[in-house]
Design a protein around this motif. Structure first.
Motif, short mmCIF file in Angstrom:
data_model
loop_
_atom_site.label_atom_id
_atom_site.label_comp_id
_atom_site.label_asym_id
_atom_site.label_seq_id
_atom_site.Cartn_x
_atom_site.Cartn_y
_atom_site.Cartn_z
N GLN A 176 -12.29 -31.81 -5.18
CA GLN A 176 -13.39 -30.70 -5.07
C GLN A 176 -12.98 -29.36 -4.81
N PHE A 177 -11.89 -29.09 -3.83
CA PHE A 177 -11.49 -27.78 -3.43
C PHE A 177 -10.89 -27.15 -4.95
N ILE A 178 -10.16 -27.82 -5.56
CA ILE A 178 -9.51 -27.20 -6.89
C ILE A 178 -10.55 -27.21 -7.87
N HIS A 179 -11.53 -27.86 -7.91
CA HIS A 179 -12.65 -27.52 -8.90
C HIS A 179 -13.69 -26.36 -8.55
N GLU A 180 -13.65 -26.15 -7.11
CA GLU A 180 -14.28 -24.84 -6.88
C GLU A 180 -13.55 -23.56 -7.20
N LEU A 181 -12.32 -23.55 -6.71
CA LEU A 181 -11.16 -22.31 -7.22
C LEU A 181 -11.41 -22.41 -8.64
N ASP A 182 -11.66 -23.41 -9.56
CA ASP A 182 -11.64 -23.24 -10.90
C ASP A 182 -12.82 -22.70 -11.31
N GLU A 183 -13.92 -23.01 -10.87
CA GLU A 183 -15.35 -22.13 -11.25
C GLU A 183 -15.17 -20.94 -10.73
N MET A 184 -14.51 -20.40 -9.76
CA MET A 184 -14.47 -19.14 -9.38
C MET A 184 -13.49 -18.24 -10.22
#
Length: 214
Positions: A176-184
């Motif tokens: 989830q952390f990686i996906h949030e960074l990707d969305e940013m």
């Protein structure tokens, strides 16, 4: 090596100087080349307002706009408030520049330091008017002087929202952390995947595998 600047962007360089001389030292004018986000600033006047200079990277707000393709649909982002530049009260606008094929290649950004004007807010209310933003668009914009600072700030912001240090994250939380960074938009920056892999003590391939998990 001399930078190859698109002729359309090059034509805006004198505009940057002209606007800065028109509005004075309390108005920062910046020209970004969004084809190179790691050193996007190709012209800037009154950079003392944000502490940036030619060669500084794109902001996190612009990265998110690029990642979500928002700027391909809109030509500008006007009159949003920034209270993140050294404690100053800043009113900002970004105007996106497109090439002959309609692709976004740059942006012209105006940052007005309203700190002193705020004292006379009742008289200058029209100048200080800030447009309302959608609830879903609450990204606070930071102005890092280097790409490393930009990546560290984005990771720190994501960790703050997550509320848990990396050392205590379970696998699903890391995904989830990686996906949030990707969305940013973090992974649009060259070297960001390796940087995050080092933070999580995993390989780059693990990061790519996490990104594939929806």
């Amino acid at each position: 090596m001399e930078r190859n600047i698109h002729p359309i962007l090059a034509s805006y360089i004198p505009v940057v100087e002209g606007l800065a001389k028109t509005f004075g030292s309390h108005c920062e004018i910046v020209l970004h080349d969004l084809t190179d986000i790691t050193s996007s600033i190709i012209a800037i006047h009154n950079g003392h307002i944000s502490g940036r200079e030619i060669g500084s990277p794109v902001t996190n707000r612009a990265l998110k706009a690029l990642r979500t393709a928002k700027i391909s649909k809109e030509n500008y982002d006007l009159n949003y408030r920034n209270d993140t530049i050294k404690g100053k009260q800043i009113k900002s606008s970004s105007i996106y520049i497109k090439d002959e094929h309609g692709q976004v290649i740059g942006s012209l950004c105006i940052n007005i330091d309203m700190t002193h004007l705020a004292i006379a807010q009742s008289v200058l209310s029209d100048i200080l008017a800030i447009s309302d933003k959608r609830e879903s668009d609450k990204t606070e914009e930071s102005f890092p002087p280097t790409v490393s600072d930009l990546m560290e700030q984005m990771v720190a912001d994501c960790l703050q929202r997550t509320g848990k240090p990396i050392a205590l994250m379970q696998k699903e939380e890391k995904i989830q952390f990686i996906h949030e960074l990707d969305e940013m938009g973090l992974f649009l920056i060259k070297g960001a995947v390796q940087h995050v892999a080092d933070l999580l003590d995993v390989t780059k391939f693990t990061i790519y595998n996490y990104l594939d998990k929806k």
